[in-house]
Every structure is written in C-alpha cells, then in structure tokens.
Design a protein around this motif. Structure first.
Motif, PDB file in Angstrom:
ATOM      1  N   ASP A 111       0.952  -1.249  -0.072  1.00 25.34           N
ATOM      2  CA  ASP A 111      -0.076   0.147   0.167  1.00 25.34           C
ATOM      3  C   ASP A 111       0.901   1.351  -0.078  1.00 25.34           C
ATOM      4  OD1 ASP A 111      -2.814   0.963   0.386  1.00 25.34           O
ATOM      5  OD2 ASP A 111      -1.986   1.974   2.351  1.00 25.34           O
ATOM      6  N   MET A 112       1.859   1.112   0.733  1.00 21.04           N
ATOM      7  CA  MET A 112       2.772   2.422   0.702  1.00 21.04           C
ATOM      8  C   MET A 112       3.341   2.630  -0.525  1.00 21.04           C
ATOM      9  SD  MET A 112       2.305   3.997   3.526  1.00 21.04           S
ATOM     10  CE  MET A 112       0.468   3.809   3.001  1.00 21.04           C
ATOM     11  N   VAL A 113       4.031   1.336  -1.108  1.00 23.41           N
ATOM     12  CA  VAL A 113       4.694   1.443  -2.293  1.00 23.41           C
ATOM     13  C   VAL A 113       3.707   2.345  -3.543  1.00 23.41           C
ATOM     14  CG1 VAL A 113       5.761   0.353  -4.356  1.00 23.41           C
ATOM     15  CG2 VAL A 113       6.392  -0.178  -1.942  1.00 23.41           C
ATOM     16  N   SER A 114       2.361   1.498  -3.372  1.00 21.13           N
ATOM     17  CA  SER A 114       1.569   2.157  -4.105  1.00 21.13           C
ATOM     18  C   SER A 114       1.273   3.710  -4.083  1.00 21.13           C
ATOM     19  CB  SER A 114       0.143   1.408  -3.978  1.00 21.13           C
ATOM     20  OG  SER A 114      -1.042   1.863  -4.757  1.00 21.13           O
ATOM     21  N   SER A 115       1.183   4.120  -2.916  1.00 19.24           N
ATOM     22  CA  SER A 115       1.126   5.705  -2.435  1.00 19.24           C
ATOM     23  C   SER A 115       1.983   6.366  -3.029  1.00 19.24           C
ATOM     24  CB  SER A 115       0.777   5.666  -1.021  1.00 19.24           C
ATOM     25  OG  SER A 115      -0.128   4.984  -0.463  1.00 19.24           O
ATOM     26  N   ILE A 116       3.497   6.155  -2.490  1.00 20.14           N
ATOM     27  CA  ILE A 116       4.546   7.121  -2.928  1.00 20.14           C
ATOM     28  C   ILE A 116       5.012   7.024  -4.310  1.00 20.14           C
ATOM     29  CG2 ILE A 116       6.312   5.422  -2.629  1.00 20.14           C
ATOM     30  CD1 ILE A 116       7.755   7.474  -0.836  1.00 20.14           C
ATOM     31  N   THR A 117       4.597   5.987  -4.991  1.00 19.23           N
ATOM     32  CA  THR A 117       4.614   6.048  -6.423  1.00 19.23           C
ATOM     33  C   THR A 117       3.503   6.673  -7.274  1.00 19.23           C
ATOM     34  OG1 THR A 117       3.849   3.768  -6.801  1.00 19.23           O
ATOM     35  CG2 THR A 117       6.274   4.007  -6.511  1.00 19.23           C
ATOM     36  N   THR A 118       2.513   7.152  -6.546  1.00 20.99           N
ATOM     37  CA  THR A 118       1.359   7.670  -7.122  1.00 20.99           C
ATOM     38  C   THR A 118       0.456   6.786  -7.982  1.00 20.99           C
ATOM     39  OG1 THR A 118       2.164   8.818  -8.977  1.00 20.99           O
ATOM     40  CG2 THR A 118       2.347  10.145  -6.986  1.00 20.99           C
ATOM     41  N   THR A 119       0.690   5.527  -7.576  1.00 25.33           N
ATOM     42  CA  THR A 119      -0.330   4.656  -8.313  1.00 25.33           C
ATOM     43  C   THR A 119      -1.610   4.506  -7.966  1.00 25.33           C
ATOM     44  OG1 THR A 119       2.117   3.197  -8.914  1.00 25.33           O
ATOM     45  CG2 THR A 119      -0.212   2.114  -9.046  1.00 25.33           C
ATOM     46  N   GLY A 120      -1.711   4.478  -6.541  1.00 18.36           N
ATOM     47  CA  GLY A 120      -3.179   4.497  -5.720  1.00 18.36           C
ATOM     48  C   GLY A 120      -3.910   3.297  -6.060  1.00 18.36           C
ATOM     49  N   GLY A 368      -0.719   8.539 -20.948  1.00 14.92           N
ATOM     50  CA  GLY A 368      -0.225   9.255 -19.673  1.00 14.92           C
ATOM     51  C   GLY A 368      -0.329  10.753 -20.058  1.00 14.92           C
ATOM     52  N   GLY A 369       0.162  11.485 -18.978  1.00 18.10           N
ATOM     53  CA  GLY A 369       0.469  13.146 -19.066  1.00 18.10           C
ATOM     54  C   GLY A 369       1.637  13.518 -19.854  1.00 18.10           C
ATOM     55  N   GLY A 370       2.056  14.772 -19.179  1.00 23.16           N
ATOM     56  CA  GLY A 370       3.183  15.425 -19.683  1.00 23.16           C
ATOM     57  C   GLY A 370       4.365  14.975 -19.192  1.00 23.16           C
ATOM     58  N   VAL A 371       5.607  15.530 -19.906  1.00 25.49           N
ATOM     59  CA  VAL A 371       6.887  15.278 -19.136  1.00 25.49           C
ATOM     60  C   VAL A 371       6.798  16.349 -18.021  1.00 25.49           C
ATOM     61  CG1 VAL A 371       9.339  15.626 -19.609  1.00 25.49           C
ATOM     62  CG2 VAL A 371       7.889  14.277 -21.307  1.00 25.49           C
ATOM     63  N   ALA A 372       7.834  15.703 -16.787  1.00 26.88           N
ATOM     64  CA  ALA A 372       8.067  16.544 -15.709  1.00 26.88           C
ATOM     65  C   ALA A 372       6.893  17.021 -15.159  1.00 26.88           C
ATOM     66  CB  ALA A 372       8.832  17.839 -16.153  1.00 26.88           C
ATOM     67  N   THR A 373       5.975  16.027 -14.974  1.00 27.48           N
ATOM     68  CA  THR A 373       4.622  16.212 -14.190  1.00 27.48           C
ATOM     69  C   THR A 373       4.491  15.125 -13.454  1.00 27.48           C
ATOM     70  OG1 THR A 373       3.021  15.345 -15.821  1.00 27.48           O
ATOM     71  CG2 THR A 373       3.455  17.649 -16.057  1.00 27.48           C
ATOM     72  N   THR A 374       3.411  15.289 -12.317  1.00 28.87           N
ATOM     73  CA  THR A 374       3.311  13.898 -11.747  1.00 28.87           C
ATOM     74  C   THR A 374       2.689  12.671 -12.552  1.00 28.87           C
ATOM     75  OG1 THR A 374       1.157  14.922 -10.698  1.00 28.87           O
ATOM     76  CG2 THR A 374       2.973  15.090  -9.600  1.00 28.87           C
ATOM     77  N   ALA A 375       2.201  13.027 -13.543  1.00 25.54           N
ATOM     78  CA  ALA A 375       1.661  11.817 -14.314  1.00 25.54           C
ATOM     79  C   ALA A 375       2.691  10.728 -14.747  1.00 25.54           C
ATOM     80  CB  ALA A 375       0.769  12.533 -15.490  1.00 25.54           C
ATOM     81  N   GLY A 376       1.860   9.464 -14.997  1.00 31.83           N
ATOM     82  CA  GLY A 376       2.755   8.223 -15.416  1.00 31.83           C
ATOM     83  C   GLY A 376       2.474   8.152 -16.719  1.00 31.83           C
ATOM     84  N   GLY A 377       2.614   6.830 -17.218  1.00 31.20           N
ATOM     85  CA  GLY A 377       2.475   6.553 -18.588  1.00 31.20           C
ATOM     86  C   GLY A 377       3.717   6.755 -19.651  1.00 31.20           C
ATOM     87  N   VAL A 378       3.689   6.621 -20.858  1.00 29.91           N
ATOM     88  CA  VAL A 378       4.519   6.648 -21.965  1.00 29.91           C
ATOM     89  C   VAL A 378       4.771   8.202 -22.007  1.00 29.91           C
ATOM     90  CG1 VAL A 378       5.033   6.312 -24.508  1.00 29.91           C
ATOM     91  CG2 VAL A 378       3.831   4.618 -23.146  1.00 29.91           C
ATOM     92  N   LYS A 379       3.968   9.365 -21.882  1.00 25.37           N
ATOM     93  CA  LYS A 379       4.180  10.651 -21.766  1.00 25.37           C
ATOM     94  C   LYS A 379       3.423  11.084 -23.139  1.00 25.37           C
ATOM     95  CE  LYS A 379       5.723  11.319 -17.649  1.00 25.37           C
ATOM     96  NZ  LYS A 379       6.158  10.141 -17.165  1.00 25.37           N
ATOM     97  N   LEU A 380       2.816  12.192 -23.397  1.00 26.54           N
ATOM     98  CA  LEU A 380       2.365  12.766 -24.420  1.00 26.54           C
ATOM     99  C   LEU A 380       3.367  13.182 -25.463  1.00 26.54           C
ATOM    100  CD1 LEU A 380      -0.457  14.855 -22.525  1.00 26.54           C
ATOM    101  CD2 LEU A 380      -0.699  13.131 -24.201  1.00 26.54           C
ATOM    102  N   LEU A 381       4.443  13.513 -24.808  1.00 21.87           N
ATOM    103  CA  LEU A 381       5.639  14.180 -25.648  1.00 21.87           C
ATOM    104  C   LEU A 381       6.195  13.145 -26.531  1.00 21.87           C
ATOM    105  CD1 LEU A 381       7.087  16.742 -26.453  1.00 21.87           C
ATOM    106  CD2 LEU A 381       8.889  16.381 -24.985  1.00 21.87           C
ATOM    107  N   ARG A 382       6.231  12.016 -25.754  1.00 22.22           N
ATOM    108  CA  ARG A 382       6.787  10.635 -26.923  1.00 22.22           C
ATOM    109  C   ARG A 382       5.856  10.565 -27.696  1.00 22.22           C
ATOM    110  NH1 ARG A 382       8.632   8.791 -21.376  1.00 22.22           N
ATOM    111  NH2 ARG A 382      10.919   9.038 -21.174  1.00 22.22           N
ATOM    112  N   THR A 459       1.105   3.636 -13.676  1.00 25.80           N
ATOM    113  CA  THR A 459       0.925   4.263 -12.197  1.00 25.80           C
ATOM    114  C   THR A 459      -0.590   4.729 -11.675  1.00 25.80           C
ATOM    115  OG1 THR A 459       1.772   6.659 -12.635  1.00 25.80           O
ATOM    116  CG2 THR A 459       3.301   5.077 -12.045  1.00 25.80           C
ATOM    117  N   THR A 460      -1.567   3.782 -12.744  1.00 23.33           N
ATOM    118  CA  THR A 460      -2.892   4.206 -12.537  1.00 23.33           C
ATOM    119  C   THR A 460      -3.435   3.032 -11.924  1.00 23.33           C
ATOM    120  OG1 THR A 460      -2.562   5.232 -14.730  1.00 23.33           O
ATOM    121  CG2 THR A 460      -4.764   5.088 -13.962  1.00 23.33           C
ATOM    122  N   GLY A 461      -3.575   3.227 -10.616  1.00 22.78           N
ATOM    123  CA  GLY A 461      -4.050   1.755 -10.012  1.00 22.78           C
ATOM    124  C   GLY A 461      -5.589   1.514  -9.844  1.00 22.78           C
ATOM    125  N   PRO A 462      -6.480   2.710 -10.080  1.00 20.64           N
ATOM    126  CA  PRO A 462      -7.793   2.507 -10.084  1.00 20.64           C
ATOM    127  C   PRO A 462      -8.263   1.540 -11.207  1.00 20.64           C
ATOM    128  CG  PRO A 462      -7.479   4.630  -9.430  1.00 20.64           C
ATOM    129  CD  PRO A 462      -6.036   4.156  -9.840  1.00 20.64           C
TER     130      PRO A 462
END
Length: 510
Positions: A111-120, A368-382, A459-462
């Motif tokens: 649960d704590m790994v899930s939280s600190i990695t913002t996976t949720g 995913g979201g943008g580079v250098a944000t809190t979002a995960g994923g492949v990233k929009l810029l790529r 990092t999208t646990g839901p």
C-alpha cells in the motif's frame, strides 16, 4: 544569524534519502493529530511513536556522518530516488500495520509503495475498513511522492536526459538540460533552487482545490484527500471515489479543471524550458492532451446513434448531457493517470453501448500525461514525437525527394527524438510483456495479468477496479504476485531508462 545559516547548510549536506526520511517522519504527526481529534487514540499512537522513531534514526545517522559530504552527483540522486520508492515504504508501512493489526506487513508495504509512486492501487479498498486517518496518510504519502517527482524532474532527470527529456532538444549533445539559473549549480543546490520555486505553487494549488471542494459541499477530510490525489495524480480516495463524495457535480468540474496541470509542465512552471517555449498554446503536449480529452468522449457520445440501439433516441437532453460529462471527466482522469471515475460514468457506458470501455481507459492511462509532471504513462511528448515521425514517413512515400521543415512545434524535439521515443516505447512494451508473464506464472489469469501490468506500469491503480469485467481483489493475490506488482510500480514511476542509466558504468564515472 551566521550560525543558524551554517546549521541549515549542514542539514542540507545530508544524503537526499535521509532528508526524505526526515520529512516522512514529520509527516506522520499529521495523521497522528487527525486521529487524536477523532478520538482514535490507538491509531494516533501508532503514527506518533513511528514519527519519533524515524526522527531518532535520522538524527543518529546524521550525527554519525559528521561533516562528511556525499561525493556523488546526479547518479547518486537517482539512486536516492530508487531507495525512496523501494526502501522507504518499509518505514512508512510501520504505523499502518500497527494501527490495523489484522493485516500482513506485506500488504501495508504494498500500500505504501502504491502511495509513494502515486499509483493509488487500493489493496485494502476504499471502504470503511480503514480508519479515516490512514486514508489521510495514504493521500499524504502520495502527495509527497508527487512533489518529489516534480523536484526530481527538474533537478535530477532533466540533467541526465531521462524521464522524457531524452526526446527533447535538450537531450542532444550540447543541449541545455536545465534552466539558465541552474546551469552552474551543483546537484544539491539545484534541488534547493527547484524546491523553493515549486513548493509554493504545489502547496498553493492543493489548498485552492481543497477550499473549492469544500465550497461545493465536500467533507473536510475526503475533500483534502481528493485535492491531494488530483495534484499528485494518485487517485486515492477515502470514500470509495469521487462518485461517493458529497461535493457532487460541482466538485467533479473543479477537479476536471485541475487535472489539466498534469498535461504539461507549462501549466504551472517553466523551470525546465527556455524562454522560447513558454507559450501554452504552442506546447505540443497540452494540445495533444486537449485533443484526446475532447475527441475520445465525443466518439463515445456519437456511438450512441450507431450501436446503442437498446436506448431510445428520445431519452432526454439531460441524460445525454450527463453521459457526455461522465465520459469527459473519466477519460481526462485516466489520461492524467489519476483514475477517478465520474458519478455519471455508468450513464456514459449505457449511452455508448460499448461493452469494453475499460480498454479505452487503459489506452488513455498508457499514453499518460506530460513530461516533468506527476502523471505516469508513456508521456504525451513521446507520443507526439512518434506522430510527427509517422507524418514524415508518409510524406516521403508520396514525395520521396521532399525535405521536411522543422516548424515551430518541433523546436522542442531533438533530431532523432522519434527514434528515442520508439526505443522507450519498446522498453515499455517489453516490461509489460515480462510483468504479465510473471503474473501469469504465479497464478493470475491473462485478463487480470494484463490489467495489473498496465495499471502498475502507468501508475494508474484504479484501473484494477474499472478496466476489467469486475474489480480485481488485490488483497487476495499471492505474495509473489504482490512483490512483482511492487517492482512494476517502481519501474513505472522511475521508467526503464532510469534503471538502465543506473547500471551504466559511464554515468557513474562522469
């Protein structure tokens, strides 16, 4: 005054991992005070004494180091980030395990790994099993983890051309990898500079979102958890999701607007960009994210008149509007890797008549979201770099002798940015295949293994609750499966290229 400044500098000389441990120890007193106010003394004691223990360890280790200054630079900071996501959750899980008393320590660690990695990923669920203070602790850890990634993006990943910066022009030889005011600074000084620049913004936006949610009728603690979850893109909720929150439709609209901060760094900061690229309307990440957030819900909405024959066309204007809003909010939430589900998502599913909407949400989370944000994923810029490369290749097929121009939108990308993005995408796909195979080997079904792998790496646990035919009970997974998922969450947060960089001898020699 000089003596106070000298003490401050001596504290900053401590290793980054030790400083993060001290912050985590102080943070434990927040749920301790919260539990004390709620008259939950056992939970309050668990967090209070754990915080004291952590501070004692930090002080003793700091004193034992004396005036020794760590000699490592950026690679050492990257190693500290890895230790934060792997080792620190062992300490963060102590008060959770002690307060619950009826769970295995591995579950608390997960649960704590899930939280600190913002996976949720909610291994305990978001129901009434956990005390309110533990829900607050989970949201707080995720919030701090999100802020840590914002710091690391500017002060650690950008100078090393990692985390999406390898695609930008700053990743080329001779490229400027940090803001002008950080070019001549040491690694530790860069962290301090970026902290002073981003901390007021991050805290201010969180407080603003919290107050706005309270103004729409949200409860005190759930509104705070949702505000921290949106800013950190963790998707953690203490009431089972925003569909059960008292803030209602107004709260969803407010959270929807704040999710745009995860599409591009330019929405709240420009410390990783030069002065020529600070216009939001010219940012390829924001424009691509906005296009996806609008086009995908519209396709689900329009599909009603082509496939959802069981729903009559005269069901009413308000039903159509609620279905459109449910699709927009949920798609935007998963694109930002937050993972909140709108209260109108069921209406959107029934309206579109799509039997597998979870596949669409998995696709959004992988982008995913943008580079250098809190979002995960492949990233929009790529994704944007691959899109431009595809357009160029199609143009060459039609006009083999043509010479493509750069244009304003390509100034942020390096010449071989598409090649680097494709390499990362292949590494992401390889990681997905390996994690899925390992989960299948320890007893998970193919569908569950695929959903779990995408959820952890993006990092999208839901996704574990909404993507499949039914929610996946994480608590009943085997111990090897939980450890595999922990590795996947850390891999998804730091990204595969960072792990490869840590194994490179050339990086440590430099």
């Amino acid at each position: 005054m000089a003596r106070k400044r000298q003490k401050t500098h001596s504290v900053l000389r401590l290793p980054l991992f030790l400083l993060i441990g001290g912050v985590a120890s102080f943070a434990m007193w927040i749920p301790a005070i919260h539990a004390l106010i709620l008259d939950d003394h056992p939970t309050s004691q668990s967090f209070f004494y754990s915080g004291i223990l952590g501070l004692m360890l930090v002080i003793l280790i700091g004193l034992s180091m004396g005036n020794k200054v760590p000699q490592y630079g950026m690679p050492g900071q990257l190693l500290s980030l890895l230790a934060t996501f792997v080792v620190l959750p062992l300490f963060l899980a102590v008060p959770v395990s002690d307060a619950l008393g009826n769970t295995r320590f591995l579950n608390a660690y997960f649960d704590m790994v899930s939280s600190i990695t913002t996976t949720g990923a909610a291994i305990f669920g978001d129901g009434d099993r956990l005390p309110s203070s533990i829900h607050l602790w989970r949201g707080l850890v995720a919030w701090l983890g999100g802020f840590l990634m914002l710091l690391a993006a500017s002060a650690v990943l950008a100078p090393l051309s990692l985390g999406g910066f390898e695609v930008t022009a700053r990743g080329e030889p001779g490229g400027v990898v940090a803001a002008p005011h950080m070019e001549k600074s040491e690694a530790r000084q860069q962290l301090v500079i970026v902290f002073r620049a981003l901390a007021p913004i991050y805290v201010g936006l969180t407080l603003a979102l919290w107050l706005l949610l309270l103004s729409t009728g949200g409860s005190f603690t759930p509104a705070l958890i949702h505000a921290m979850s949106v800013m950190s893109t963790s998707g953690i909720s203490g009431v089972g999701g925003v569909e059960n929150a008292t803030s209602g439709l107004g709260g969803e609209m407010i959270m929807f607007l704040f999710m745009f901060f995860s599409l591009s760094r330019l929405t709240f900061s420009s410390d990783t960009l030069g002065s020529e690229s600070r216009r939001l309307d010219r940012d390829p990440e924001f424009r691509l994210g906005l296009l996806l957030a609008i086009s995908v819900p519209l396709m689900l909405f329009i599909r009603h008149w082509f496939a959802a024959l069981e729903i009559s066309a005269g069901d009413g204007f308000w039903l159509a509007l609620s279905a459109l809003w449910g699709a927009m909010f949920t798609v935007m939430s998963f694109l930002s890797t937050t993972g909140f589900e709108s209260a109108q998502w069921q209406s959107a599913q029934a309206w579109s008549g799509l039997e597998t909407p979870g596949m669409i949400l998995m696709g959004m989370a992988m982008i995913g979201g943008g580079v250098a944000t809190t979002a995960g994923g492949v990233k929009l810029l790529r994704v944007y770099a691959l899109y431009l490369n595809g357009l160029g290749e199609m143009e060459r097929l039609v006009h083999p002798s043509s010479v493509s121009g750069g244009g304003k939108m390509t100034k942020r990308l390096q010449r071989n940015g598409a090649y680097v993005a494709w390499v990362f995408f292949m590494l992401f796909a390889l990681s997905l295949a390996v994690i899925s195979t390992m989960l299948s080997a320890v007893g998970a079904s193919f569908e569950d293994a695929l959903i779990l792998s995408v959820a952890m790496l993006s990092t999208t646990g839901p996704l574990t609750e909404i993507a499949g035919s039914g929610p996946i009970a994480l608590e009943f997974l085997s111990s090897p499966a939980k450890l595999i998922l922990c590795v996947a969450m850390v891999l998804g947060r730091l990204e595969t290229l960072a792990f490869i960089a840590l194994l490179s001898p050339n990086l440590w020699r430099s």
